[in-house]
Design an enzyme around this catalytic site. Structure first.
Site, PDB file in Angstrom:
ATOM      1  N   GLU A 180       0.823  -1.197   0.000  1.00  0.00           N
ATOM      2  CA  GLU A 180       0.000   0.000   0.000  1.00  0.00           C
ATOM      3  C   GLU A 180       0.866   1.260   0.000  1.00  0.00           C
ATOM      4  OE1 GLU A 180      -2.684   2.606  -0.245  1.00  0.00           O
ATOM      5  OE2 GLU A 180      -3.582   0.636   0.131  1.00  0.00           O
ATOM      6  N   SER A 210      -5.883   1.657  -5.188  1.00  0.00           N
ATOM      7  CA  SER A 210      -5.469   0.318  -4.754  1.00  0.00           C
ATOM      8  C   SER A 210      -6.054  -0.776  -5.631  1.00  0.00           C
ATOM      9  CB  SER A 210      -5.876   0.101  -3.293  1.00  0.00           C
ATOM     10  OG  SER A 210      -5.201   1.007  -2.450  1.00  0.00           O
ATOM     11  N   HIS A 226      -0.844   3.693   5.151  1.00  0.00           N
ATOM     12  CA  HIS A 226      -2.055   4.354   4.649  1.00  0.00           C
ATOM     13  C   HIS A 226      -2.475   5.411   5.651  1.00  0.00           C
ATOM     14  CE1 HIS A 226      -6.034   4.903   2.945  1.00  0.00           C
ATOM     15  NE2 HIS A 226      -5.821   3.970   2.027  1.00  0.00           N
ATOM     16  N   HIS A 239       0.464   2.005  -5.801  1.00  0.00           N
ATOM     17  CA  HIS A 239       0.617   3.355  -6.361  1.00  0.00           C
ATOM     18  C   HIS A 239       1.531   4.139  -5.430  1.00  0.00           C
ATOM     19  CE1 HIS A 239      -2.133   4.643  -3.179  1.00  0.00           C
ATOM     20  NE2 HIS A 239      -3.017   3.737  -3.611  1.00  0.00           N
TER      21      HIS A 239
END
Length: 639
Positions: free
Chosen positions: A278, A324, A439, A494
């Site tokens: 992530e 995601s 995150h 990403h």
């Protein structure tokens, strides 16, 4: 007191909304009866379970359709109980509800030809028909029984509505009346927001069509769980998937080569373990920034740096999307996302040849791990579509002591759970883990406060924590017998928060690390060619010596065969293809810009100085886009 608190009005509203649920369930039953040969439900218990899950999708639809009706029913207008006002509510309720409800009945028949609930794309197709009236009349004549059923349901619905009336009460304006009414409206509005989203959890985005697949054991069951108005609503602004006709098929076959076939490597069956990390952008990893010459650069992933010394890494790699779920479809199925996600389009529920399906055909056990609540991000739904044998989420982990309070299980314990679960499996297996902790809101476990550099962005210490979690995973995995015969892949879904100005340039957006590690160091080195997430799938099949042709828009990163290295992505509202020394930007049909590969900010458009290499790149970009759209829309992703 009851009169003042409008209890009768609230009861009537609840009853009227409840009626909508009843008739949506009736439509679901009729949909199944008409299509029972296509929807595989083997028992009454399965039928009831799937129907129960359908309530969530009915809720979203009913609340969307009745939003204005609900607001007008609750507003403290003093005239709410008047006969004229209630009559207006009656017509508003049935005009909106029956118009939406009718879409379900159309799919009683239309489903037999499309094998999907109708979506915005279906409406777009109809828009281009010049004989709509004749088509409609033919439909009425041919399928009169569907219209008869609809009018019977409509009649019963109206009859049921009229059974409960709101008696006229002359409300007196008072602070209490307005206060209670406004508070009631705010409470109901809050509940409606949760109903439309699917729940109130921060970690879960609003439900979409993909989520229906997380409850099923057969792909066809997802259409039973769904309702047609929901499918149309959720795809209303997502149908940027349109066919284009820009080149001939020969150009596609020669430049894109959508069906790959690698047979140079010996056939082997190693385990395959993929980490999709992530927000773990390239910016944060020193090993991937040695040539960038960024002043005072600092990295935050020392373990990945050390692993990179024994791995094959690609330092000029890109994500094929920016969310995601884009990363999941790109890495595992080789399907990029451009303006909109493939997974939230009208087309994800189809047979897809992917890394999962190919490895299953080779005898691999396949599993997907994500520490968030099951269903978060749409991963469970898409994993079912891809055909994973197992899904391991927060539910399976079953220990909320390790819950981070926002998104899911902290990476370190979940990575250990990943190792323990894999160690119980029989080889060969393919497993994918999608991490959680790096995150927003960018926190780490309290016991590690101060252990990792906080850096210059909130995410930096989270990158350090996930990197540490990887270190602990590999430390434990090394002790397992399966470890030595495994190909490990590390890639980000990403990038995320940017600190260095270099990464604020257009051509450094969504750059990600791609790393292949084998304990034997069979693959090792630094590769600076263009690379992308959709290349991982064909690369792994090339590594294991897969002998058959397979669909792939990406290329094997270890093969010297065509196509030449390239990246295809969507940025700044344009399609971009990078290959060789140039970057081509396409408006969807033709090139609108060419740039030198070192022109990271796309400042100097070279389109007035076209070369043969630029023209070829434009053709390749057009061919890619044409084949991409055609295969998705025509449901030819299985080959």
């Amino acid at each position: 007191m009851k009169k003042h608190l409008r209890i009768n009005e609230y009861k009537a509203l609840l009853y009227r909304i409840g009626l909508a649920y009843v008739f949506y369930m009736i439509a679901r039953l009729l949909f199944f009866i008409y299509n029972k040969d296509l929807i595989k439900i083997d028992s009454i218990s399965d039928f009831l379970k799937l129907a129960y899950h359908g309530i969530a999708f009915d809720t979203t639809t009913i609340l969307y359709i009745n939003a204005l009706f609900i607001v007008l029913s609750l507003l403290p207008l003093l005239i709410n109980t008047r006969q004229s006002f209630q009559k207006g509510l009656f017509y508003l309720y049935f005009v909106t509800n029956l118009l939406a409800y009718a879409a379900n009945f159309i799919d009683f028949i239309y489903y037999k030809y499309t094998f999907n609930r109708s979506t915005r794309a279906s409406l777009d197709t109809l828009e281009h028909e010049s004989n709509k009236t004749r088509l409609f009349l033919n439909f009425v004549v041919e399928y009169w029984h569907v219209f008869l059923l609809f009018f019977c349901c409509a009649f019963l619905w109206v009859y049921g509505y009229k059974k409960v009336k709101v008696r006229h009460i002359k409300h007196q304006p008072s602070p209490r009346f307005f206060t209670v009414s406004i508070l009631s409206l705010l409470l109901v509005a809050t509940l409606c927001v949760g109903g439309i989203r699917g729940d109130f959890k921060k970690s879960t985005r609003p439900i979409n069509m993909l989520d229906a697949s997380k409850y099923v054991t057969d792909a066809s069951q997802a259409d039973f769980v769904l309702n047609t108005p929901f499918a149309i609503i959720r795809t209303w602004n997502t149908n940027t998937f349109k066919k284009v006709h820009l080149v001939n098929q020969q150009t596609i076959d020669s430049l894109v080569i959508p069906v790959k076939h690698y047979n140079k490597n010996p056939k082997i069956k190693p385990n395959i373990v993929i980490f999709i990390l992530e927000s773990f952008g390239k910016e944060y990893i020193s090993a991937f920034n040695k040539d960038n010459k960024i002043p005072n650069y600092k990295g935050y992933a020392p373990f990945v740096d050390s692993l990179a010394q024994h791995s094959l890494i690609f330092t000029n790699a890109y994500a094929n999307g920016y969310k995601s779920i884009h990363g999941m479809s790109s890495v595992l199925a080789g399907i990029p996302s451009f303006k909109d996600a493939f997974t939230s389009s009208p087309y994800p529920k189809q047979k897809i040849e992917s890394l999962v399906s190919v490895l299953k055909s080779e005898g691999y056990d396949t599993s997907f791990f994500h520490g968030a609540p099951n269903g978060s991000m749409g991963f469970l739904g898409f994993s079912n579509i891809l055909g994973f044998d197992h899904y391991y989420g927060k539910n399976e982990y079953n220990n909320d002591d390790d819950f981070d309070g926002s998104w899911g299980i902290w990476d370190e314990p979940f990575f250990q759970y990943f190792n323990t679960t894999l160690s119980r499996k029989k080889s060969p297996f393919m497993a994918t883990l999608f991490s959680v902790s790096s995150h927003e809101p960018y926190v780490i476990p309290e016991k590690y406060e101060g252990k990792f550099p906080k850096g210059d962005n909130p995410i930096h210490q989270c990158i350090g924590y996930t990197d540490y979690s990887l270190k602990q995973f590999f430390k434990a995995a090394k002790k397992q017998p399966w470890y030595s015969n495994t190909i490990f892949v590390l890639v980000a879904d990403h990038d995320n928060l940017i600190y260095y100005p270099e990464y604020g340039k257009d051509q450094n957006f969504h750059t990600v690390p791609i790393l292949f590690f084998t304990p034997s160091e069979r693959y090792k080195g630094i590769n600076k060619d263009w690379a992308q997430q959709i290349d991982i799938y064909p690369t792994l099949l090339d590594m294991i010596g897969y002998e058959k042709p397979f669909r792939s828009w990406g290329r094997s990163l270890i093969s010297k065969e065509a196509p030449t290295p390239f990246v295809m992505r969507y940025s700044s509202d344009q399609y971009q293809m990078m290959s060789g020394n140039y970057i081509c930007t396409l408006d969807g049909e033709k090139a609108v810009g060419f740039y030198d590969k070192n022109d990271k900010e796309l400042k100097h458009n070279l389109i007035k100085h076209r070369t043969a290499a630029m023209n070829l790149l434009e053709k390749k970009c057009q061919a890619f886009l044409q084949d991409f759209m055609a295969r998705i829309i025509d449901k030819k992703l299985d080959k």
